[in-house]
Motif scaffolding. Structure first.
Motif, PDB file in Angstrom:
ATOM      1  N   UNK A   1     -12.885   9.892   3.040  1.00 56.82           N
ATOM      2  CA  UNK A   1     -13.272  11.263   3.985  1.00 56.82           C
ATOM      3  C   UNK A   1     -13.959  10.862   5.147  1.00 56.82           C
ATOM      4  N   UNK A   2     -14.234   9.735   5.624  1.00 54.72           N
ATOM      5  CA  UNK A   2     -15.056   9.391   6.785  1.00 54.72           C
ATOM      6  C   UNK A   2     -14.852   9.985   8.052  1.00 54.72           C
ATOM      7  N   UNK A   3     -13.633  10.821   8.201  1.00 55.02           N
ATOM      8  CA  UNK A   3     -13.269  11.470   9.353  1.00 55.02           C
ATOM      9  C   UNK A   3     -13.593  12.917   9.165  1.00 55.02           C
TER      10      UNK A   3
ATOM     11  N   UNK B   1     -12.216  -2.402   2.628  1.00 60.93           N
ATOM     12  CA  UNK B   1     -13.038  -1.471   2.754  1.00 60.93           C
ATOM     13  C   UNK B   1     -12.317  -0.168   2.640  1.00 60.93           C
ATOM     14  N   UNK B   2     -11.579   0.003   1.729  1.00 60.48           N
ATOM     15  CA  UNK B   2     -10.583   1.154   1.513  1.00 60.48           C
ATOM     16  C   UNK B   2     -11.529   2.354   0.909  1.00 60.48           C
TER      17      UNK B   2
ATOM     18  N   UNK C   1       0.774  -1.140   0.122  1.00 63.44           N
ATOM     19  CA  UNK C   1      -0.013  -0.111  -0.051  1.00 63.44           C
ATOM     20  C   UNK C   1       0.892   1.222   0.027  1.00 63.44           C
ATOM     21  N   UNK C   2       0.163   2.399  -0.146  1.00 68.34           N
ATOM     22  CA  UNK C   2       0.837   3.535  -0.337  1.00 68.34           C
ATOM     23  C   UNK C   2       0.940   4.311   0.989  1.00 68.34           C
ATOM     24  N   UNK C   3       0.162   3.944   1.827  1.00 68.43           N
ATOM     25  CA  UNK C   3       0.133   4.577   3.262  1.00 68.43           C
ATOM     26  C   UNK C   3       1.228   4.275   4.236  1.00 68.43           C
ATOM     27  N   UNK C   4       2.095   3.315   3.828  1.00 66.17           N
ATOM     28  CA  UNK C   4       3.194   2.977   4.652  1.00 66.17           C
ATOM     29  C   UNK C   4       2.632   2.115   5.958  1.00 66.17           C
ATOM     30  N   UNK C   5       1.590   1.427   5.716  1.00 60.86           N
ATOM     31  CA  UNK C   5       0.940   0.697   6.793  1.00 60.86           C
ATOM     32  C   UNK C   5       1.408  -0.802   6.700  1.00 60.86           C
ATOM     33  N   UNK C   6       1.661  -1.461   7.865  1.00 61.21           N
ATOM     34  CA  UNK C   6       2.132  -2.900   7.530  1.00 61.21           C
ATOM     35  C   UNK C   6       1.154  -3.484   6.818  1.00 61.21           C
ATOM     36  N   UNK C   7       1.808  -4.493   6.187  1.00 57.94           N
ATOM     37  CA  UNK C   7       1.013  -5.338   4.975  1.00 57.94           C
ATOM     38  C   UNK C   7      -0.130  -6.064   5.830  1.00 57.94           C
ATOM     39  N   UNK C   8       0.294  -6.878   6.898  1.00 57.19           N
ATOM     40  CA  UNK C   8      -0.717  -7.534   7.525  1.00 57.19           C
ATOM     41  C   UNK C   8      -1.906  -6.944   8.073  1.00 57.19           C
ATOM     42  N   UNK C   9      -1.655  -5.840   8.580  1.00 58.19           N
ATOM     43  CA  UNK C   9      -2.739  -4.858   9.082  1.00 58.19           C
ATOM     44  C   UNK C   9      -3.667  -4.296   7.749  1.00 58.19           C
TER      45      UNK C   9
END
Length: 422
Positions: free
Chosen positions: A285-287, A279-280, A263-271
């Motif tokens: 904009x949900x926040x 659910x991406x 992913x492009x968010x720098x988030x751990x792959x498993x997470x």
């Protein structure tokens, strides 16, 4: 008929009587074992979070100094430079004892502190304050109840001094757990009414019973989970023998690159695969309308500050960031986040809690966040640079000036400049 009832119910009554006798007369003695305590410190289960015995055993060990690290679910983000790994690898003069659960925030921490108030006296602590706790409605009742038990209740009731903190805690407890045991006693504390001599004697008995019950069931409980063997020791073996932040950063970045390819968010792959990917689109904009400026959590935090002041505990507060790329995608407003952090810091600093490690502006740094809101890799190294010197060189607590106005609804709902609050 009576004989038949006795044949049916007699064994049950006898068993209950034996359990009661065992609990009341079970010798509450502390036996220290470093390896067991190291495992307990990183167990991070709800049972461990609620247990008095396990915390007291570790925090009273004079040979191996355990320091409470309060927070929520960030402690479960293990990697090669996690605080537990660094403390173990470099044989520091302390070991973190992690106290946190997903969904737990200041109110659960406050009631847990009642079980270990003696162990906090004059000691050092680390407290992570996540702005995400400060939601409009505050705690979810089911989450609070999940981490609350009868020993916390009687520990709180037996130590309360009828002051504003005790009154506020009673009010919040009744809001989130209306059916709590001894509700009438809690109501009296809320209303600042005197307990009867019978109620005081009953409270003493139940306090002793709950302490011994915790000791018995802690002894009988299943062994701690394998976080220490599975999540700490393997990383320990991978780190260089000579401590160097420069070398550790290279290891952290290498590990982070390996685990953030999807992913492009720098988030751990498993997470990302388990919690985000499917659910991406829904998260876009949900926040946008979320605000952390108005929340009952400000009063709950004040309970914790009141307890630290009462125990003369020297604390460093850590304010983590959010993943900046994730915040931009979900519409979380940076100006709102900054105002929230300013409000939290004012509540801390104006009462003498001046040891604050503020990382709220670091969410855009490479490999600082392991997921959407939790630090990892370079974030843990920044955490260590701030926390380790504080914990490794314990100092007496500063002079705190507790201000009861922070228990007020007006402060909980205040959105102006913190220093102008009246």
């Amino acid at each position: 008929m009576l004989k038949r009832l006795w044949l049916i119910l007699g064994p049950v009554f006898c068993a209950l009587a034996l359990v009661a006798l065992l609990v009341f007369f079970y010798p509450v003695e502390i036996k220290h074992d470093a390896e067991t305590e190291k495992r307990s410190a990183v167990t991070l289960t709800a049972e461990n979070f609620k247990s008095r015995s396990k915390k007291m055993t570790a925090l009273t060990d004079r040979k191996l100094r355990f320091v409470p690290f309060f927070g929520s679910s960030e402690w479960l983000r293990f990697d090669s430079v996690h605080p537990a790994v660094l403390a173990e690898k470099y044989d520091r003069n302390y070991r973190p004892y992690f106290l946190g659960q997903r969904g737990a925030a200041s109110l659960n921490q406050y009631f847990g502190m009642q079980q270990m108030s003696s162990q906090l006296e004059g000691q050092t602590a680390v407290y992570v304050v996540s702005p995400q706790w400060f939601t409009k409605t505050g705690y979810d009742a089911s989450a609070f109840q999940q981490y609350f038990n009868s020993d916390q209740l009687t520990a709180y009731l037996s130590q309360q001094q009828g002051d504003a903190a005790a009154q506020y805690a009673a009010r919040r407890l009744l809001q989130l757990y209306p059916g709590v045991a001894m509700a009438e006693t809690v109501q009296k504390i809320r209303d600042r009414r005197q307990l009867t001599s019978f109620e005081e004697d009953y409270l003493k008995m139940m306090t002793q019973f709950n302490q011994r019950q915790d000791a018995v069931f802690s002894m009988l409980a299943a062994p701690n989970n394998d976080n220490y063997d599975r999540q700490v020791l393997p990383y320990v073996d991978q780190l260089p023998d000579a401590f160097s932040y420069q070398d550790l950063e290279k290891i952290a970045i290498k590990e982070a690159k390996k685990h953030t390819k999807s992913n492009d968010f720098g988030i751990d792959d498993n997470f990302y695969e388990l919690r985000v990917a499917r659910k991406l689109r829904k998260y876009k904009d949900f926040q946008q309308r979320i605000s952390y400026e108005k929340s009952p959590e400000y009063g709950d935090l004040q309970l914790v500050l009141n307890q630290f002041a009462k125990s003369r505990t020297n604390v460093i507060f850590v304010i983590p960031p959010v993943n900046a790329k994730w915040a931009a995608y979900t519409g979380l407003r940076p100006d709102m986040y900054e105002r929230t952090v300013a409000k939290i810091k004012y509540q801390l600093a104006s009462q003498g809690f001046s040891n604050i490690a503020d990382f709220s502006q670091d969410g855009d740094k490479p490999y600082f966040m392991q997921d959407t809101i939790h630090m990892g890799w370079n974030g843990w190294l920044a955490f260590d640079k701030a926390v380790d010197p504080f914990v490794a060189n314990p100092q007496p607590a500063p002079s705190y000036q507790i201000n009861e106005r922070f228990f007020s609804k007006e402060w909980a709902q205040y959105t102006g400049k913190p220093e102008e609050f009246k």
